[in-house]
Design an enzyme around this catalytic site. Structure first.
Site, PDB file in Angstrom:
ATOM      1  N   ASP A 166       1.060  -1.268  -0.014  1.00 44.74           N
ATOM      2  CA  ASP A 166       0.039   0.167  -0.131  1.00 44.74           C
ATOM      3  C   ASP A 166       0.951   1.506  -0.062  1.00 44.74           C
ATOM      4  OD1 ASP A 166      -3.191   0.457   0.772  1.00 44.74           O
ATOM      5  OD2 ASP A 166      -2.073   2.032   0.967  1.00 44.74           O
TER       6      ASP A 166
ATOM      7  N   ASP B 242       3.754   2.711  -4.232  1.00 43.95           N
ATOM      8  CA  ASP B 242       2.788   2.991  -5.170  1.00 43.95           C
ATOM      9  C   ASP B 242       2.683   1.731  -6.187  1.00 43.95           C
ATOM     10  OD1 ASP B 242       1.392   3.799  -7.213  1.00 43.95           O
ATOM     11  OD2 ASP B 242       1.994   6.040  -7.210  1.00 43.95           O
TER      12      ASP B 242
ATOM     13  N   LYS C 120     -10.999  -4.601  -7.288  1.00 41.03           N
ATOM     14  CA  LYS C 120     -12.106  -3.716  -7.372  1.00 41.03           C
ATOM     15  C   LYS C 120     -12.239  -2.877  -8.756  1.00 41.03           C
ATOM     16  CE  LYS C 120     -12.274  -0.621  -3.855  1.00 41.03           C
ATOM     17  NZ  LYS C 120     -13.169  -0.394  -2.873  1.00 41.03           N
TER      18      LYS C 120
ATOM     19  N   ASP D 214      -8.065  -3.984  -3.831  1.00 40.92           N
ATOM     20  CA  ASP D 214      -9.018  -3.783  -3.451  1.00 40.92           C
ATOM     21  C   ASP D 214      -8.791  -1.989  -3.389  1.00 40.92           C
ATOM     22  OD1 ASP D 214     -11.687  -2.837  -2.442  1.00 40.92           O
ATOM     23  OD2 ASP D 214     -10.921  -3.028  -0.189  1.00 40.92           O
TER      24      ASP D 214
HETATM   25  N1  SAM Z   1      -8.695  -3.697   1.320  1.00 42.50           N
HETATM   26  C1  SAM Z   1      -8.260  -3.046   2.356  1.00 42.50           C
HETATM   27  C2  SAM Z   1      -8.725  -3.199   3.498  1.00 42.50           C
HETATM   28  O1  SAM Z   1      -9.406  -4.320   3.623  1.00 42.50           O
HETATM   29  O2  SAM Z   1      -8.277  -2.941   4.658  1.00 42.50           O
HETATM   30  C3  SAM Z   1      -8.841  -1.475   2.116  1.00 42.50           C
HETATM   31  C4  SAM Z   1      -8.088  -0.915   0.765  1.00 42.50           C
HETATM   32  S1  SAM Z   1      -8.884   0.966   0.620  1.00 42.50           S
HETATM   33  C5  SAM Z   1     -10.441   0.722   0.357  1.00 42.50           C
HETATM   34  C6  SAM Z   1      -7.797   1.412  -0.439  1.00 42.50           C
HETATM   35  C7  SAM Z   1      -6.543   1.627  -0.506  1.00 42.50           C
HETATM   36  O3  SAM Z   1      -5.778   1.444  -1.622  1.00 42.50           O
HETATM   37  C8  SAM Z   1      -5.951   2.865   0.252  1.00 42.50           C
HETATM   38  O4  SAM Z   1      -5.297   1.990   1.451  1.00 42.50           O
HETATM   39  C9  SAM Z   1      -5.026   3.415  -0.644  1.00 42.50           C
HETATM   40  O5  SAM Z   1      -3.741   3.848   0.016  1.00 42.50           O
HETATM   41  C10 SAM Z   1      -4.545   2.400  -1.322  1.00 42.50           C
HETATM   42  N2  SAM Z   1      -4.045   2.890  -2.695  1.00 42.50           N
HETATM   43  C11 SAM Z   1      -4.488   3.876  -3.611  1.00 42.50           C
HETATM   44  N3  SAM Z   1      -3.723   4.039  -4.655  1.00 42.50           N
HETATM   45  C12 SAM Z   1      -2.642   3.384  -4.442  1.00 42.50           C
HETATM   46  C13 SAM Z   1      -1.314   2.790  -5.149  1.00 42.50           C
HETATM   47  N4  SAM Z   1      -1.111   3.516  -6.540  1.00 42.50           N
HETATM   48  N5  SAM Z   1      -0.542   2.321  -4.659  1.00 42.50           N
HETATM   49  C14 SAM Z   1      -0.759   1.524  -3.504  1.00 42.50           C
HETATM   50  N6  SAM Z   1      -1.949   1.473  -2.860  1.00 42.50           N
HETATM   51  C15 SAM Z   1      -2.813   2.620  -3.296  1.00 42.50           C
END
Ligand code: SAM
EC number: 2.1.1.205
Length: 310
Positions: free
Chosen positions: A80, A96, A161, A121
Site C-alpha cells: 500500500d 505505489d 475492485k 481493493d
Molecule cells: N482492502 C483494504 C482493507 O481491507 O483494509 C482496504 C483498501 S482501501 C479501500 C484502498 C487503499 O488503496 C488505500 O489504503 C490506498 O492507500 C490504496 N491505494 C490507492 N492508490 C494506491 C497506489 N497507487 N498504490 C498502492 N496503494 C494505493
C-alpha cells in the site's frame, strides 16, 4: 453526532469492529469467497501464496492470512501507499503499485515460487468527477493486472475492485485475454449506491507466447475513444453476480443498536486505529485549541515571527 451513530448507520462497520477486522471491507472478500471459493476454486488445488495490493489498513490481509493459515511469513505480501500496522505472517511493502520500482519489489519476492491469488481493493482518492475517478480506478486495476501477470501461476485467480463506468467493457476485454473466466460481482456488504463492484477472474491462462513486460502498461493512453466503447462482436458482456447470503445485512440500511433484539449494545472501538491518518495534524491542533484559528505573528516562535513581519 455520537460515536455510536456510525454503528447504527453502517452495520458492516460495526460488525467489523466486533469481529476484530480492521475494516468493513473484510466482509466483501469473505462474501466473494462464499460465492467463488477463491481459496479452493475449480482452477486451484488450494491457495498457499497470495498478494494483497492496496492493502491498508489490512482487513483483506487478515482474511488472506486466516484462510491460508499457518504458512509463515511471506506467504501473504501486502502493498500500500500508506504505512500499515504489522500483521503476523504478512510481509509488507510500502509503495505505489503504479510505479515500476514497487512492481519489481513485489515480483522479486515471487520469483521461482508464483502466487495462487492476487487481490486488489485499490481505490483512488475520489474527486467526485466521475470520469476522472473511473480513469484513476482503471489505472489501478491495470497496474494490478500487470503485476498479476508476473506473479500468478497458471490457473491462478485475480480479484480487483472495478468501477462500473462507461469504459468498463474495455477492461473486461483485457481481463478476458488473460483469464478463462471473468465475472463482475457485487457483495452484499458493498453499498448499492456505490458503482464499486469486483472483477473476479479465475483460471489464469495468458495467450501463447505472451511475455509479461512491466514497461508496457496494459492500457494504451493513445487509444481511440470509439474503440473504447467496444461494440458489436468485440463487446464483451460478463455475467453479473450478487454475492453474500441474501438474509445477511443490507449495507444501505440503518439498523438499531440492539441487533439481536434485546441483547445490550456495547460500543467496540476500532480494531486498529489509523497509524498516520492525514487528519492527524488537525487533531493535534484541535487538542491545543488552535484549529481554524488565525496564526498571529505574536503566537509564533521569535524566529518565525521575525520572518512573518519581514
Ligand atoms: N482492502 C483494504 C482493507 O481491507 O483494509 C482496504 C483498501 S482501501 C479501500 C484502498 C487503499 O488503496 C488505500 O489504503 C490506498 O492507500 C490504496 N491505494 C490507492 N492508490 C494506491 C497506489 N497507487 N498504490 C498502492 N496503494 C494505493
Amino acid at each position: 453526532m455520537g460515536r455510536t451513530s456510525k454503528d447504527k448507520r453502517d452495520v458492516y462497520y460495526r460488525l467489523a469492529k466486533e469481529n476484530g477486522w480492521r475494516a468493513r471491507s473484510a466482509f466483501k472478500l469473505l462474501q466473494l469467497d462464499e460465492e467463488f471459493h477463491l481459496f479452493q476454486g475449480p482452477h486451484l488445488a488450494g491457495v498457499t501464496r497470495a498478494v494483497d495490493l492496496c492493502a491498508a489498513p489490512g482487513s483483506w490481509s487478515q482474511v488472506l492470512s486466516q484462510k491460508i493459515g499457518g504458512q509463515g511469513s511471506g506467504h501473504v505480501v501486502a502493498v500500500d501507499l500508506q504505512a500499515m500496522a504489522p500483521l503476523p505472517g504478512v510481509l509488507q511493502i510500502q509503495g505505489d503499485i503504479t510505479q515500476l520500482s514497487t512492481a519489481k519489489e513485489i515480483i522479486q519476492h515471487f520469483e521461482g515460487r508464483p502466487a495462487d491469488l492476487v487481490v486488489c481493493d485499490g481505490a483512488p482518492d475520489v474527486t467526485g468527477l466521475h470520469d476522472v475517478d473511473e480513469y484513476m480506478q482503471a489505472q489501478l486495476l491495470l497496474a494490478a493486472l500487470n503485476i498479476a501477470t508476473h506473479v500468478l501461476k497458471p490457473g491462478g485467480c485475480f480479484v480487483a475492485k472495478i468501477f462500473r463506468g462507461r469504459d468498463v467493457t474495455l477492461i473486461y476485454s483485457q481481463l478476458r485475454v488473460f483469464f478463462s473466466s471473468v465475472l463482475c460481482a457485487k457483495p452484499r456488504s458493498s453499498r448499492n449506491s456505490s458503482i464499486e463492484a469486483f472483477a473476479v477472474c479465475q483460471g489464469y491462462d495468458p495467450p501463447e507466447g505472451f511475455l509479461p513486460d512491466l514497461t508496457k502498461p496494459l492500457l494504451d493512453h493513445s487509444y481511440d475513444p470509439d474503440f473504447n466503447q467496444l461494440d458489436g462482436p468485440t463487446r464483451i458482456i460478463v455475467p453479473f453476480v450478487t454475492c453474500g447470503d441474501l438474509s445477511s445485512y443490507d449495507s444501505d440500511r440503518s439498523y438499531p443498536l440492539d441487533l439481536e433484539g434485546g441483547s445490550e449494545y456495547k460500543y467496540t472501538p476500532p480494531t486498529q486505529p489509523p497509524i498516520s491518518p492525514p487528519y492527524q495534524e488537525a487533531c493535534t491542533l484541535k487538542k491545543k485549541g488552535r484549529l481554524a484559528k488565525e496564526i498571529r505573528p505574536q503566537d509564533c516562535p521569535i524566529s518565525t515571527a521575525d520572518t512573518l513581519s519581514q
